[in-house]
Structure formats: structure tokens, C-alpha cells
Design an enzyme around this catalytic site. Structure first.
Site, short mmCIF file in Angstrom:
data_model
loop_
_atom_site.label_atom_id
_atom_site.label_comp_id
_atom_site.label_asym_id
_atom_site.label_seq_id
_atom_site.Cartn_x
_atom_site.Cartn_y
_atom_site.Cartn_z
N VAL A 1 -5.53 129.38 34.75
CA VAL A 1 -6.48 129.35 33.63
C VAL A 1 -7.57 128.29 33.81
CG1 VAL A 1 -4.80 130.24 31.96
CG2 VAL A 1 -5.08 127.75 32.23
N TYR B 1 -2.55 114.21 27.56
CA TYR B 1 -2.03 115.47 26.99
C TYR B 1 -2.36 115.56 25.49
CZ TYR B 1 1.59 118.96 25.77
OH TYR B 1 2.28 120.05 25.30
N1 LIG Z 1 8.10 122.59 25.59
C1 LIG Z 1 7.69 121.82 24.62
O1 LIG Z 1 8.41 120.95 24.11
C2 LIG Z 1 6.29 121.97 24.07
C3 LIG Z 1 5.94 121.29 22.90
C4 LIG Z 1 4.65 121.44 22.39
C5 LIG Z 1 3.75 122.24 23.04
N2 LIG Z 1 4.11 122.89 24.18
C6 LIG Z 1 3.10 123.72 24.83
O2 LIG Z 1 3.62 125.03 24.95
C7 LIG Z 1 3.08 125.66 26.10
C8 LIG Z 1 4.20 126.25 26.91
O3 LIG Z 1 5.02 125.21 27.41
P1 LIG Z 1 6.56 125.40 27.72
O4 LIG Z 1 7.08 124.03 27.96
O5 LIG Z 1 7.21 126.21 26.65
O6 LIG Z 1 6.59 126.19 29.12
P2 LIG Z 1 6.29 127.72 29.49
O7 LIG Z 1 7.47 128.26 30.19
O8 LIG Z 1 5.79 128.47 28.32
O9 LIG Z 1 5.08 127.53 30.52
C9 LIG Z 1 5.30 127.09 31.85
C10 LIG Z 1 4.55 128.04 32.80
O10 LIG Z 1 3.17 127.65 32.84
C11 LIG Z 1 2.69 128.01 34.12
N3 LIG Z 1 1.42 127.33 34.38
C12 LIG Z 1 1.24 126.01 34.61
N4 LIG Z 1 -0.05 125.74 34.86
C13 LIG Z 1 -0.71 126.93 34.78
C14 LIG Z 1 -2.08 127.31 34.94
N5 LIG Z 1 -3.00 126.41 35.28
N6 LIG Z 1 -2.42 128.60 34.76
C15 LIG Z 1 -1.48 129.51 34.46
N7 LIG Z 1 -0.17 129.22 34.31
C16 LIG Z 1 0.21 127.95 34.46
C17 LIG Z 1 3.82 127.57 35.03
O11 LIG Z 1 3.75 128.18 36.30
C18 LIG Z 1 5.06 127.96 34.25
O12 LIG Z 1 5.55 129.23 34.65
C19 LIG Z 1 2.22 124.61 26.81
O13 LIG Z 1 0.88 124.74 26.43
C20 LIG Z 1 2.79 123.31 26.27
O14 LIG Z 1 1.87 122.27 26.33
C21 LIG Z 1 5.37 122.78 24.71
#
Ligand SMILES: NC(=O)c1ccc[n+]([C@@H]2O[C@H](COP(=O)([O-])OP(=O)(O)OC[C@H]3O[C@@H](n4cnc5c(N)ncnc54)[C@H](O)[C@@H]3O)[C@@H](O)[C@H]2O)c1
Length: 263
Positions: free
Chosen positions: A79, A171
């Protein structure tokens, strides 16, 4: 105290007949959960995208097998790269006869004290998390406007867009930016019937996250939640589905906290 995770809620056809594009959908967290939920909520076609080719192929296969949905496609893309964003949206538009719902899930985090932060790390996190969401939103808005049948965009921010935490300046700044982007873009998109909202999750624990943060920190974050536990990824995906569905027809530019802690 740890209040148990509730039973998995069955789907209710909230987005019946819609086509859905999810970024960062091949991990162990919210992205794949959102895609799974979309299938359970009646989506007719889903494009999963991710930067990781091998995991993406496996995720597409898994979703096809588990959901029984024949129209599940995969497209590799970063992205943070404008050409990838254009190619991804073009692919999704063509393979699904238009995208009704875009879930901008991609975001990248690291842990670093600000005084130790190099420009490269700062920019990498901002570029994926904020600029990537902007690129996807900008191009999708253009395409949805030209197509003229409206649409929905759901962004993934974080409670860190509101809260303070050590080692998270980059972040948190990026996620605050995603919130502001969501609000402003929504004002522009309303005239062509596109709604844009965001979820702000607090903490979702999954194997990939467990590897990147200390157990102590994760336990501390969980203990701050009123439920004494992290959210399941599907509990965030459920709120995304609400925002993607007509149930939230009067909401745009909103940031919905998916958290059991305020402040
Ligand atoms: N996990 C948490 O506690 C949490 C809390 C708040 C917000 N978020 C946000 O939720 C979203 C999802 O996070 P998650 O931890 O649930 O993991 P997720 O499994 O939804 O996402 C991880 C995936 O993102 C892919 N990825 C990384 N960089 C990328 C890029 N440049 N382009 C396309 N794909 C890419 C990785 O290859 C991986 O497969 C993120 O935006 C994160 O910041 C997560």
C-alpha cells in the site's frame, strides 16, 4: 479479572451481495478476520491483498475452503507504493465488477524511543500506515466517484491515535493522521455517496504481534482493559462490518473505538 470471550456471533447478511477489497489480509490478525466476516455477512466477492505473496496464496485458499465462496481473489501489493495501489484497485474493480466496500487494514508498527528514532524508521511507519491509507482512499474515491454507484471505505486506525504510549510516537502520529484523513475525506466523498469511517482498536493479540512486543507490555495493556483481555480479531471485524453495512448509513467521518478502556 478476565471476562471471557463471548461466543462467535453468526453472520446476519449485513453486506449481502456486496464486493469487498481488504488490504493486509494475509496475516493472523484483523485483516483476514475482516475478510472471513465479509464472507459470513453475505459478500458476493472478496479480493484479499497483502505484501506477502506466500501467505496471501494460503489465505485465499483458506477463505475459499472455509467460506465456500467461489469468488475469492488474491492480489499482491504494497500500500506504500502508488503503482501497486493503482494495480490493486484496477484488479479488484475488474474481477468483482466494481468494489462496493474497501477495508483499509494495512498498518505497520515498531517500538522505539523518540530520542533513538532514525528518520528511516519514522518514515517507514508513516509511509505504510498513514500514506498507504491515504493512497488507497484517494484512488478508491476517484474510482467510486467515476463509477457513480457509491460505496463504503472502512479504515483501521488505533486508540493510539488518541492515547499516549512510550516508544509509539511514530505509529501514534500515523494513526492520528488516519483519523484526521478519515474525517476530512468523508466530507469530500459524501457528495458522491461514499461513506468513510474508521475503527480504532485497542489491542488484538495474535502470534505475529506476540513476536514483536514483550510479554510484559502485552500483559500490561490487557490488564488496562475493563474486560482484562485483548479483543479477538473478529470482535474488531464485527464493527468493521457494521460500518461497511447500511446499518451505519447515517455515519461518515466517524472514528469508532473498539476498546473496553477510555482515556
Ligand atoms: N493488533 C492490534 O493490537 C492492533 C491494535 C490497533 C490497531 N491495529 C491495526 O490493525 C491493522 C491490522 O493489524 P493486525 O495486527 O491485526 O495484523 P493483520 O494480520 O491484520 O495485518 C498484518 C498483515 O499486514 C501485511 N502488511 C504489512 N505491511 C504491508 C504493506 N505495506 N502493504 C500491504 N500489506 C502489508 C503483512 O504482510 C501481514 O500479512 C493495522 O493497521 C494495525 O495498525 C492493530
Amino acid at each position: 479479572m478476565n471476562l471471557k470471550t463471548p461466543e462467535y456471533v453468526p453472520g446476519h447478511d449485513l453486506i449481502k451481495g456486496k464486493s469487498v477489497l481488504v488490504t493486509a489480509a494475509a496475516g493472523a490478525g484483523i485483516g483476514f478476520s475482516a475478510a472471513t466476516r465479509a464472507a459470513e455477512e453475505g459478500a458476493r466477492a472478496i479480493v484479499l491483498s497483502d505484501i506477502h505473496e506466500g501467505r496471501l496464496a494460503a489465505a485465499v485458499e483458506k477463505l475459499q475452503a472455509e467460506s465456500g465462496l467461489s469468488e475469492v481473489y488474491g492480489k499482491v501489493g504494497n500500500v506504500a507504493v502508488e503503482d501497486d495501489v493503482r494495480a490493486l484497485i484496477e484488479f479488484a474493480e475488474e474481477s468483482m465488477d466494481g468494489v462496493d466496500i474497501l477495508i483499509n487494514n494495512a498498518g505497520l508498527g515498531t517500538s522505539k524511543l523518540l530520542i533513538d528514532m532514525e528518520d528511516e524508521e519514522w518514515h517507514r511507519v508513516i509511509d505504510v500506515t498513514l500514506n498507504g491509507t491515504m493512497r488507497m482512499t484517494r484512488h478508491m474515491m476517484k474510482v467510486m466517484k467515476a463509477r457513480g454507484r457509491g460505496g463504503v471505505i472502512v479504515n483501521n486506525s488505533s486508540v493510539l491515535g488518541w492515547r499516549a504510549q512510550k516508544e509509539q510516537a511514530h505509529y501514534a502520529a500515523a494513526k492520528a493522521g488516519v483519523m484526521a484523513l478519515t474525517r476530512c475525506a468523508a466530507m469530500e466523498a459524501a457528495e458522491f455517496n461514499v461513506r468513510i469511517n474508521a475503527v480504532a482498536p485497542s489491542i488484538v493479540l495474535h502470534p505475529m504481534l506476540r513476536k514483536s512486543a514483550s510479554e510484559e507490555l502485552l500483559a500490561e495493556l490487557e490488564s488496562k482493559e475493563a474486560y482484562g483481555r485483548a479483543a479477538e480479531a473478529w470482535e474488531v471485524a464485527n464493527v468493521m462490518m457494521f460500518l461497511a453495512s447500511d446499518y451505519s448509513s447515517y455515519m461518515t467521518g466517524e472514528i469508532v473505538s473498539v476498546s473496553s478502556q477510555r482515556g
